[in-house]
Design a protein around this motif. Sequence first.
Motif, PDB file in Angstrom:
ATOM      1  N   SER A   1      38.221  40.544  49.058  1.00 42.36           N
ATOM      2  CA  SER A   1      37.873  39.596  47.716  1.00 42.36           C
ATOM      3  C   SER A   1      37.039  38.765  48.111  1.00 42.36           C
ATOM      4  O   SER A   1      37.095  38.141  49.107  1.00 42.36           O
ATOM      5  CB  SER A   1      39.364  39.226  47.742  1.00 42.36           C
ATOM      6  OG  SER A   1      39.178  37.917  46.831  1.00 42.36           O
TER       7      SER A   1
ATOM      8  N   ARG B   1      47.820  41.514  49.210  1.00 41.12           N
ATOM      9  CA  ARG B   1      46.802  42.053  48.398  1.00 41.12           C
ATOM     10  C   ARG B   1      47.109  42.286  47.120  1.00 41.12           C
ATOM     11  O   ARG B   1      48.417  42.828  46.685  1.00 41.12           O
ATOM     12  CB  ARG B   1      46.714  43.719  48.934  1.00 41.12           C
ATOM     13  CG  ARG B   1      45.889  43.933  50.294  1.00 41.12           C
ATOM     14  CD  ARG B   1      45.680  45.284  50.904  1.00 41.12           C
ATOM     15  NE  ARG B   1      44.776  45.105  51.904  1.00 41.12           N
ATOM     16  CZ  ARG B   1      43.635  44.914  52.053  1.00 41.12           C
ATOM     17  NH1 ARG B   1      42.609  44.665  50.841  1.00 41.12           N
ATOM     18  NH2 ARG B   1      42.903  45.088  53.058  1.00 41.12           N
ATOM     19  N   SER B   2      46.517  41.850  46.170  1.00 37.40           N
ATOM     20  CA  SER B   2      46.752  41.566  44.595  1.00 37.40           C
ATOM     21  C   SER B   2      47.236  42.790  44.019  1.00 37.40           C
ATOM     22  O   SER B   2      48.206  43.011  43.367  1.00 37.40           O
ATOM     23  CB  SER B   2      45.687  41.134  43.976  1.00 37.40           C
ATOM     24  OG  SER B   2      45.079  40.027  44.348  1.00 37.40           O
ATOM     25  N   ARG B   3      46.534  43.898  44.290  1.00 37.65           N
ATOM     26  CA  ARG B   3      46.749  45.238  43.840  1.00 37.65           C
ATOM     27  C   ARG B   3      48.057  46.115  44.120  1.00 37.65           C
ATOM     28  O   ARG B   3      48.621  46.895  43.612  1.00 37.65           O
ATOM     29  CB  ARG B   3      45.853  46.290  43.671  1.00 37.65           C
ATOM     30  CG  ARG B   3      44.799  45.829  42.798  1.00 37.65           C
ATOM     31  CD  ARG B   3      43.397  46.424  43.227  1.00 37.65           C
ATOM     32  NE  ARG B   3      42.244  46.454  42.236  1.00 37.65           N
ATOM     33  CZ  ARG B   3      41.677  46.891  41.467  1.00 37.65           C
ATOM     34  NH1 ARG B   3      42.319  48.182  41.049  1.00 37.65           N
ATOM     35  NH2 ARG B   3      40.784  46.513  40.533  1.00 37.65           N
ATOM     36  N   SER B   4      48.752  45.509  45.246  1.00 33.54           N
ATOM     37  CA  SER B   4      49.910  45.938  45.840  1.00 33.54           C
ATOM     38  C   SER B   4      51.341  45.197  45.057  1.00 33.54           C
ATOM     39  O   SER B   4      52.318  45.698  45.266  1.00 33.54           O
ATOM     40  CB  SER B   4      50.154  45.683  47.130  1.00 33.54           C
ATOM     41  OG  SER B   4      50.248  44.345  47.446  1.00 33.54           O
TER      42      SER B   4
ATOM     43  N   GLN C   1      47.677  34.614  42.006  1.00 33.71           N
ATOM     44  CA  GLN C   1      46.063  35.025  42.218  1.00 33.71           C
ATOM     45  C   GLN C   1      45.749  34.510  43.999  1.00 33.71           C
ATOM     46  O   GLN C   1      46.410  33.535  44.440  1.00 33.71           O
ATOM     47  CB  GLN C   1      45.070  34.483  41.418  1.00 33.71           C
ATOM     48  CG  GLN C   1      45.188  34.802  40.018  1.00 33.71           C
ATOM     49  CD  GLN C   1      44.249  34.005  39.158  1.00 33.71           C
ATOM     50  OE1 GLN C   1      44.320  32.660  39.279  1.00 33.71           O
ATOM     51  NE2 GLN C   1      43.701  34.606  38.134  1.00 33.71           N
TER      52      GLN C   1
ATOM     53  N   ALA D   1      34.805  45.893  41.374  1.00 35.30           N
ATOM     54  CA  ALA D   1      36.210  46.479  41.447  1.00 35.30           C
ATOM     55  C   ALA D   1      36.466  47.862  40.826  1.00 35.30           C
ATOM     56  O   ALA D   1      37.207  48.535  41.297  1.00 35.30           O
ATOM     57  CB  ALA D   1      37.190  45.455  40.716  1.00 35.30           C
ATOM     58  N   ARG D   2      35.837  47.714  39.763  1.00 31.65           N
ATOM     59  CA  ARG D   2      36.079  49.191  39.145  1.00 31.65           C
ATOM     60  C   ARG D   2      35.396  50.345  39.934  1.00 31.65           C
ATOM     61  O   ARG D   2      36.259  51.503  39.941  1.00 31.65           O
ATOM     62  CB  ARG D   2      35.699  49.101  37.651  1.00 31.65           C
ATOM     63  CG  ARG D   2      36.459  48.138  36.746  1.00 31.65           C
ATOM     64  CD  ARG D   2      35.857  48.085  35.346  1.00 31.65           C
ATOM     65  NE  ARG D   2      36.969  47.152  34.670  1.00 31.65           N
ATOM     66  CZ  ARG D   2      36.641  46.523  33.465  1.00 31.65           C
ATOM     67  NH1 ARG D   2      35.435  46.887  32.786  1.00 31.65           N
ATOM     68  NH2 ARG D   2      37.606  45.752  32.810  1.00 31.65           N
TER      69      ARG D   2
ATOM     70  N   TYR E   1      37.543  50.005  43.749  1.00 33.54           N
ATOM     71  CA  TYR E   1      38.995  50.230  43.963  1.00 33.54           C
ATOM     72  C   TYR E   1      39.363  51.192  42.932  1.00 33.54           C
ATOM     73  O   TYR E   1      40.611  52.064  43.186  1.00 33.54           O
ATOM     74  CB  TYR E   1      39.814  48.877  43.542  1.00 33.54           C
ATOM     75  CG  TYR E   1      39.432  47.799  44.720  1.00 33.54           C
ATOM     76  CD1 TYR E   1      39.669  47.946  46.116  1.00 33.54           C
ATOM     77  CD2 TYR E   1      38.705  46.768  44.368  1.00 33.54           C
ATOM     78  CE1 TYR E   1      39.236  47.198  46.950  1.00 33.54           C
ATOM     79  CE2 TYR E   1      38.258  45.804  45.271  1.00 33.54           C
ATOM     80  CZ  TYR E   1      38.667  46.077  46.815  1.00 33.54           C
ATOM     81  OH  TYR E   1      38.002  45.179  47.671  1.00 33.54           O
ATOM     82  N   ASP E   2      38.971  51.112  41.672  1.00 36.47           N
ATOM     83  CA  ASP E   2      39.419  52.178  40.487  1.00 36.47           C
ATOM     84  C   ASP E   2      38.742  53.630  40.673  1.00 36.47           C
ATOM     85  O   ASP E   2      39.133  54.260  39.877  1.00 36.47           O
ATOM     86  CB  ASP E   2      39.387  51.441  39.287  1.00 36.47           C
ATOM     87  CG  ASP E   2      40.056  50.070  39.450  1.00 36.47           C
ATOM     88  OD1 ASP E   2      40.859  50.018  39.787  1.00 36.47           O
ATOM     89  OD2 ASP E   2      39.626  49.200  38.417  1.00 36.47           O
TER      90      ASP E   2
END
Length: 199
Positions: A9, A32-35, A51, A110-111, A114-115
Amino acid sequence: MQIYGNFGSGNCLKVKYIADAIGLPFELREVRSRSGETGTPEFLKLNPAGQVPVVILDDGRPLAQSNAILRYLAQDTRFIPADRYEAAKVDEWLFWEQYSHEPSVAVARARVVYDKQAVSDLDPNLVMQGNKALDLMEQALTDRTWLVGEAMTIADIALLPYTRQAPQGGFDLSGRPALLRWITACENQLGLPAFSAEN
């Protein structure tokens, strides 16, 4: 000091950069935010907004929001100008970074990263806003080394992570020579290796 977050990040990297620059030891608590880790009751006690980053100061108090952390840690150091007007100009960049730069440049990255979205499939408006932000920085840096004054400030540190990672979101920096010079100057000041989009 403890840093809750991860160095994937850019907002967390800011905190690492200022801590390293002022010689402040820290312990990284990987979150990790997405976890979903930022939504646990334990984490929400530290930051109800859920956050990263969050730091736990040596006296046990938590502090969130990357630019607030930058200002706190850099107080009474060379990274915040003594001149009130220049200090306010630093704040001007900090507010702009979170309002106009991060929501476009960082989100596009990020898109893609990570995406796993193709750069060609990114929202054209998102790309336009990111390029607009990068162009504003290019213009601001055309005749100067640093964003404010004659030395690096937390304005530079705040904008460095996601700007140097911008190619990972499909943004081309090759036509922005002032921005590239600034990135190199920041890397030299902070003792960072040259950034590679493949990292």
